[in-house]
Design an enzyme around this catalytic site. Structure first.
Site, PDB file in Angstrom:
ATOM      1  N   TYR A  92      53.144  43.925  45.194  1.00 31.73           N
ATOM      2  CA  TYR A  92      53.750  43.488  46.455  1.00 31.73           C
ATOM      3  C   TYR A  92      55.250  43.257  46.337  1.00 31.73           C
ATOM      4  O   TYR A  92      55.999  43.511  47.277  1.00 31.73           O
ATOM      5  CB  TYR A  92      53.050  42.228  46.990  1.00 31.73           C
ATOM      6  CG  TYR A  92      51.741  42.547  47.656  1.00 31.73           C
ATOM      7  CD1 TYR A  92      51.711  43.386  48.766  1.00 31.73           C
ATOM      8  CD2 TYR A  92      50.533  42.054  47.179  1.00 31.73           C
ATOM      9  CE1 TYR A  92      50.513  43.712  49.376  1.00 31.73           C
ATOM     10  CE2 TYR A  92      49.330  42.369  47.784  1.00 31.73           C
ATOM     11  CZ  TYR A  92      49.319  43.201  48.885  1.00 31.73           C
ATOM     12  OH  TYR A  92      48.148  43.535  49.495  1.00 31.73           O
ATOM     13  N   GLU A 187      26.181  43.037  28.689  1.00 40.22           N
ATOM     14  CA  GLU A 187      26.862  43.853  29.703  1.00 40.22           C
ATOM     15  C   GLU A 187      26.726  43.280  31.102  1.00 40.22           C
ATOM     16  O   GLU A 187      27.719  43.091  31.794  1.00 40.22           O
ATOM     17  CB  GLU A 187      26.318  45.291  29.699  1.00 40.22           C
ATOM     18  CG  GLU A 187      26.876  46.119  30.869  1.00 40.22           C
ATOM     19  CD  GLU A 187      26.442  47.572  30.874  1.00 40.22           C
ATOM     20  OE1 GLU A 187      25.890  48.042  29.868  1.00 40.22           O
ATOM     21  OE2 GLU A 187      26.674  48.255  31.897  1.00 40.22           O
ATOM     22  N   ASP A 239      23.447  48.320  28.523  1.00 35.80           N
ATOM     23  CA  ASP A 239      22.512  49.350  28.987  1.00 35.80           C
ATOM     24  C   ASP A 239      22.497  50.483  27.977  1.00 35.80           C
ATOM     25  O   ASP A 239      23.491  50.714  27.269  1.00 35.80           O
ATOM     26  CB  ASP A 239      22.974  49.946  30.332  1.00 35.80           C
ATOM     27  CG  ASP A 239      22.677  49.015  31.504  1.00 35.80           C
ATOM     28  OD1 ASP A 239      21.833  48.110  31.351  1.00 35.80           O
ATOM     29  OD2 ASP A 239      23.303  49.204  32.573  1.00 35.80           O
TER      30      ASP A 239
END
Lengths: 359, 570
Positions: A92, A187, A239
Site C-alpha cells: 500500500y 500438516e 498427507d
C-alpha cells in the site's frame, strides 16, 4: 548506523557512482531457484551456488530497478525510526509512488525477496514482517516471552484446553522450558485438533505444532530454535502426497530454492519424516485418491531437479513408488478404521519403527 | 434414370405391340431452342441474375466495348454514362463514347445478335472476348421492358451519323430494325447507346459507382463522366495522356489448341499442305517444327489440311504435346505498370505504405499472360478485418464471385504472417491492407461468360503467388521497420516514465542535494539514449490521396434487400 542501512547505502552509492561516470548501472543478486542451490546433508540445508543475476538498467528492467531502489528507501526509513511494516502495508505504501506503484502484492513481494537476497539480510531485519500466522502449539512446553512493558511472562502450552498457543511473527527473543521427548509437526489443523482433543501430547509426552500447510518462516524458526535449545527431535506428519513431501517437509527441513539466501536460519535439518509415506498407503491399505496431473508433474520435477531428493535414495525410491501406485492418501484416511486409530495404532507403531521413516 | 432402365423401357413399349418407335413421339418435342429461352434459363451465366447486377453488367459491357474500341483506334477515351431512374424498378442507361464509331452495316449485328463480335477469333488482349455482352444487355432490356435499344454512331466528321432502333428476333437470333434514319450529331465520331431495363440501383458495394471508380484506377488514360440516378455528376478525370501500350495480336500457340478447334481451323484453311498450315496459323512453328509434328503423327507434311480426318487430327494433337515448341511471344500483353498501378491505388486508399510489382509475362496452355499485384498498408485501413481484395482482368474490375476466383485462392494460399498480416490456415489474411491483382492476357480464362472470376490454372496460381510474395517481401520490410519503430517508441516512453524515480530514490537513500538529483537524471538520459541509438521515422505520407474520390461507392448500402450473394462485398 545499523549494518542494514550501511549495506543499502553502499549499494545505492555504487549505482550513483556508475551513473555520474556515464556507465550503465546494474543491481546484482543471487539467483533464487532450485537451479542455484547445493545440498549437502552434512550442512543440512540448501546453500546458494553463487550464480548471480545482474539486472542491468534498460527498457525492460527500469521499472523494477526504480521499484527496488524505492523499496530500499522505505526500508531505510522504517529501520531508522525503529518501526515495522507488513508486506501488505508496503504494497500500500507503493500506491504513493505514482507510476512506479505495484499493481498487485505479488509484485512487491518479489521485489522484497530481491532486496533480501541482494543484501543478504532477512526481511525482518529490513523492518518488513510477514502477514501470516506462525503456527499453533500445544503440549509439554513453557514459552518464556515478554509483555508489551518488557516484563517476563511464562506461557504454559499445556493450559490452552482445546485451543493452542500461537507462534508470534518474530521468535528470536523467546526462551523455552520443556521435558518433552519430541516435537510432532503436523500438516493439517484438523489432525492437530484431534490430537489435542484426545490429549495425545500427554500420552506421548510431546509438543504438537500445527503448520497449516507450508510452514511460515516464523514457524520454521520456532521449531529450529526449540529443537536446538532443548535438544529434542522433530518428527513430521503430513498427507501422503507430493505437496506434503516436497513443499511442506522439504521446505521445513532444508529450505526452498526461492528463499535460499536465508535458508541458513530457517531450516530444521534434524527433522524426520514419519508419515504418511507411500509404503504406508500399501501397509495400512489406506483409502486413496488418484494422483492429479500437477502431482505427477511435481514428483517428476522433484526427481529431476531437487538436490534434496537426489541426495537421499530413500526419497527417490518413495517418490518413484508413489508414481507407480498413481495414488495419494490424506492424514485423515486412517479414520477408515476408527476415528482414533491414528492415536491408538498408527502413531505409536510408526514412532517405534524408525525404519519406516524417511530422512 | 440409368441407361439400363432406359433400355428396358424402350423394349417394353416398342415394336412388340406394333406401335411406332418411341423416337417419333420424342421427336415432336425436339426443336430449336431460341436464344431468348436460353437467355432466360442461363441469365446468371451472363451476369443478369438479379436486378442490381443487371444494371452493373449492362454498364460494364458498354464501357468495356467503348474502351476497347477507343484503344484500338488509338483515341484517348472519353466516356459518359448516365443512369436515369424511371421509377417502378425501371432505369434508362445512356452511354456515349468518342470512339471510332461503327459502320452502318454492322450496327444491327453488334447490338442485336448474340455471339457476333470481332474479338472471339483473335488472340489479342482486350476487355471483350465473346461478342455476347452488349447484345445480351439489349435482350435483357427487351425482355424486361419490351423497349428497343437505340443506337447512334458516327465514323468521321464527313460522314452523317446513323441512328437506329433494334429488337432481337429471339426465335432466330437475328436483329430486327424497327426504325432507322440519318441524324445530325455534333460529335466528330463516336457511339451512343440508350436502353431501358428493369434494374435496381445501389450506390455502395458491388455497384456501378464502384465499378467505374475501379475502372478509372486501372485506366488512368480515360475520362469518365458519370451521372447517377440521383442526378449527381461524378467526373473521373484522365490522369495521363499516354495510351497504354497497344497489345499485339498473336496467332494461337499449338499448346493451347484442342481437337475441335484444330479440325475447324484445318477445314477453313486455304493452305495446301499441313506443314504450311501449321507455319501460317500458329505462332512459334518453324518448318522444322511443323515437319516434326507431322512425322510424329505419321502423316506426310504435304497432306492437305482439309482432308485430315478425326483420327488423324487426334494424332496431330498428341504429336503437338510431344514436340518441344518454344513459348509464344509475350510482348503481346499490355500491363498497367508498377508506377500507374501504385498511383491509382494512392488516389483511392489513404495508407502509409504502397508497393506494386509487375511480373514478367508467362504462359498457360499456350496463352501468354502477365500478373501484376499491389498492396496498400496501414493508415486508415481497419486492422481487425480481412484485407480488401481488388481484382482486375485486362483492366476490367471484377466485382462478383470473389470466392471462386483464382486470385482469391492465391491470396489465401500465400503465407502472409511473415509479411506482417495475421492469417488463419488457408484463408484471406486479416490486417490493415488492400491487395490488388491484375491479370492481363490474350485470353483471360473466366469461369463463366459473366466474366466475374478467373479460372484456376496452376500456371496462373503460381504467377499470382510469386507477385504477391514479391509485394509481401516489400511489405515485410516496412512492417518490420515499423514494428521496431513503435516498439522503440514504447520503450523510450517507458524509460522516461520511470527514470525520475531512480533519481528520487537515490537522493533519499544517499541524502543528496536537489542539484545532484538533477545530474543523475541528465546523466541517465544520456546513458540510455546513447545505448539505444538514433530513432528513425518510418511512415510515408500519401499526398496523392483524394478523399472525395475514395468516398465513391463506399457509403453504407441503403438497402440490400435483393437476392444478393452475401458475404461477397468489396
Amino acid at each position: 548506523m545499523t549494518e542494514v542501512i550501511k549495506h543499502m547505502k553502499g549499494i545505492a552509492n555504487d549505482i550513483y557512482q556508475k551513473i555520474i561516470k556515464k556507465k550503465v548501472p546494474s543491481l546484482d543478486m543471487p539467483i533464487r531457484s532450485l537451479q542455484n542451490v547445493n545440498y549437502d546433508s552434512k550442512i543440512g540445508y540448501f546453500e546458494l551456488k553463487g550464480k548471480i543475476l545482474s539486472r542491468t538498467l534498460g527498457a525492460a528492467t527500469i521499472k523494477t530497478f526504480a521499484q527496488t531502489l524505492l523499496m530500499m528507501n522505505e526500508s531505510k526509513k522504517i529501520v531508522e525510526t525503529n518501526d515495522i511494516a507488513t508486506k501488505r502495508e508496503i504494497y500500500y505504501v507503493s500506491k504513493n509512488w505514482g507510476e512506479a506503484m505495484f499493481r498487485e502484492q505479488p509484485e512487491s513481494d518479489t521485489v522484497m525477496d530481491d532486496i533480501e537476497a541482494m543484501l543478504g539480510f532477512n526481511r525482518e531485519q529490513l523492518g518488513f514482517i510477514p502477514e501470516e500466522k506462525g503456527g499453533d502449539v500445544a503440549g509439554r512446553l513453557v514459552v518464556i516471552d515478554q509483555d508489551e512493558e518488557g516484563k517476563t511472562i511464562k506461557i504454559d502450552c499445556t493450559k490452552f484446553g482445546s485451543g493452542a498457543y500461537s507462534v508470534p511473527t518474530s521468535v528470536e527473543g523467546l526462551k523455552f522450558e520443556t521435558n518433552a521427548k519430541f516435537i510432532l509437526a503436523i500438516e493439517t489443523a484438523g489432525m492437530f485438533q484431534r490430537l489435542v482433543k484426545h490429549g495425545y501430547w500427554k500420552k506421548a509426552d510431546c509438543i504438537l505444532i500445527s503448520m497449516g500447510g507450508v510452514p511460515t518462516r516464523a514457524c520454521r524458526r520456532f521449531i529450529r530454535r526449540l529443537s536446538d535449545d532443548k535438544k529434542i527431535p522433530v518428527y513430521v506428519f503430513t498427507d501422503g502426497d507430493p505437496y506434503g513431501f516436497l513443499n511442506i517437509y522439504r521446505t521445513l527441513k532444508v529450505g526452498s530454492g526461492n528463499a535460499a539466501h536465508i535458508n541458513k536460519y530457517f531450516c530444521v535439518p534434524q527433522a524426520k519424516f514419519i508419515g504418511v509415506t507411500p509404503q504406508d498407503i500399501i501397509d495400512y491399505k489406506l483409502p486413496t485418491h488418484p494422483l492429479k496431473d500437477v502431482d505427477i508433474k511435481r514428483i517428476k520435477d522433484g526427481l529431476k531437479n531437487d538436490p534434496f531428493v537426489q541426495e537421499h535414495q530413500d526419497w527417490d525410491k518413495a517418490l518413484k513408488l508413489m508414481l507407480k501406485l498413481g495414488k495419494r492418501a490424506e492424514q485423515q484416511a486412517f479414520a477408515k478404521y476408527n476415528l482414533n486409530y491414528v492415536i491408538d495404532n498408527y502413531l505409536p507403531q510408526k514412532l517405534k519403527n524408525t525404519k519406516s521413516w524417511l530422512t | 434414370m440409368s441407361d439400363e432402365s432406359q433400355t428396358t423401357l424402350k423394349q417394353g413399349s416398342g415394336e412388340k405391340e406394333g406401335k411406332k418407335p418411341i423416337a417419333y413421339a420424342l421427336a415432336e418435342k425436339q426443336r430449336d431452342i431460341s436464344v431468348a429461352e436460353f437467355f432466360e434459363k442461363n441469365r446468371h451465366l451472363l451476369g443478369f441474375d438479379n436486378k442490381k447486377k443487371a444494371l452493373l453488367t449492362t454498364v460494364k459491357e458498354a464501357v468495356d466495348n467503348s474502351l476497347d474500341a477507343c484503344e484500338e483506334a488509338e483515341i484517348l477515351p472519353e466516356i459518359s454514362i448516365e443512369i436515369i431512374d424511371m421509377k417502378n424498378d425501371r432505369f434508362r442507361i445512356i452511354i456515349e463514347d468518342n470512339g471510332p464509331g461503327i459502320i452502318k452495316k454492322n450496327i444491327p449485328n453488334i447490338f442485336a445478335k448474340l455471339l457476333f463480335g470481332s474479338k472471339f477469333h483473335t488472340m489479342k488482349q482486350s476487355r471483350g472476348q465473346q461478342g455476347i455482352g452488349i447484345s445480351a444487355a439489349a435482350l435483357y432490356g427487351q425482355l424486361t421492358t419490351g423497349k428497343p435499344i437505340k443506337i447512334i454512331s458516327k465514323i468521321s466528321p464527313n460522314d452523317p451519323a446513323h441512328y437506329c432502333e433494334l429488337h432481337i428476333n429471339t426465335q432466330k437470333n437475328k436483329p430486327e430494325i424497327l426504325s432507322e434514319e440519318v441524324k445530325e450529331w455534333k460529335k466528330d465520331h463516336g457511339t451512343r447507346i440508350e436502353l431501358d431495363l428493369e434494374a435496381n440501383y445501389q450506390q455502395a458495394g458491388q455497384s456501378v459507382d464502384t465499378y467505374l471508380k475501379q475502372t478509372a484506377i486501372v485506366n488512368p488514360h480515360c475520362t469518365i463522366i458519370y451521372t447517377n440516378p440521383k442526378a449527381e455528376q461524378l467526373i473521373f478525370a484522365r490522369a495521363t495522356d499516354m495510351l497504354p501500350k497497344e497489345p499485339k495480336e498473336i496467332k494461337p500457340h499449338p499448346y493451347g489448341v484442342e481437337i475441335g478447334m484444330l479440325m475447324k481451323m484445318m477445314r477453313w484453311s486455304d493452305s495446301k499442305s499441313l506443314q504450311a498450315f501449321f507455319m501460317k496459323e500458329f505462332s512459334r512453328v518453324s518448318s522444322g517444327v511443323a515437319k516434326e509434328i507431322c512425322s510424329k503423327a505419321g502423316i506426310l507434311p504435304t497432306f492437305k489440311p482439309i482432308e485430315v480426318n478425326r483420327d488423324q487430327a487426334e494424332r496431330l494433337i498428341k504429336a503437338i504435346r510431344e514436340t518441344k515448341i518454344i513459348a509464344p511471344p509475350t510482348d503481346c500483353v499490355s500491363p498497367i505498370g508498377e508506377e500507374l498501378l501504385q498511383k491509382g491505388l494512392k488516389k483511392e486508399i489513404n495508407a502509409e505504405f504502397y508497393c506494386a510489382v509487375s511480373r514478367s509475362p508467362s504462359v498457360y496452355r499456350g496463352n501468354p499472360f502477365q500478373v501484376e499485384a499491389a498492396i496498400a498498408y496501414g493508415g486508415e485501413l481497419p486492422a481487425d478485418k480481412p484485407v480488401r481484395i481488388m481484382r482486375f482482368a485486362n483492366r476490367v474490375p471484377l466485382l462478383y464471385q470473389q470466392g471462386a476466383c483464382v486470385i482469391t485462392e492465391s491470396i489465401s494460399g500465400t503465407q502472409w504472417r511473415g509479411y506482417g498480416l495475421s492469417q488463419s490456415q488457408n484463408s484471406i489474411p486479416v490486417g490493415p491492407a488492400v491487395i490488388v491483382v491484375h491479370l492481363a492476357s490474350v485470353w483471360a480464362p473466366f469461369t463463366s461468360e459473366a466474366k466475374e472470376a478467373i479460372a484456376h490454372y496452376p500456371e496462373i496460381v503460381k504467377e499470382v503467388k510469386l507477385a504477391l510474395q514479391e509485394c509481401g517481401r516489400k511489405l515485410a520490410q516496412y512492417t518490420h521497420k515499423k514494428r521496431k519503430y513503435t516498439d522503440e517508441l514504447k520503450k523510450r516512453s517507458y524509460i522516461e516514465k520511470y527514470m525520475p524515480f531512480i533519481g528520487e530514490a537515490l537522493k533519499d537513500l544517499l541524502d543528496l542535494k536537489k542539484s545532484e538529483q538533477e545530474t543523475i537524471e541528465n546523466m541517465l538520459k544520456e546513458i540510455l539514449e546513447h545505448k539505444r541509438g538514433k530513432l528513425e521515422k518510418v511512415e510515408m505520407k500519401n499526398e496523392e490521396y483524394d478523399e472525395e474520390f475514395a468516398k465513391i461507392g463506399s457509403e453504407e448500402p441503403e438497402d440490400s434487400g435483393d437476392e444478393e450473394e452475401k458475404g461477397e462485398d468489396l
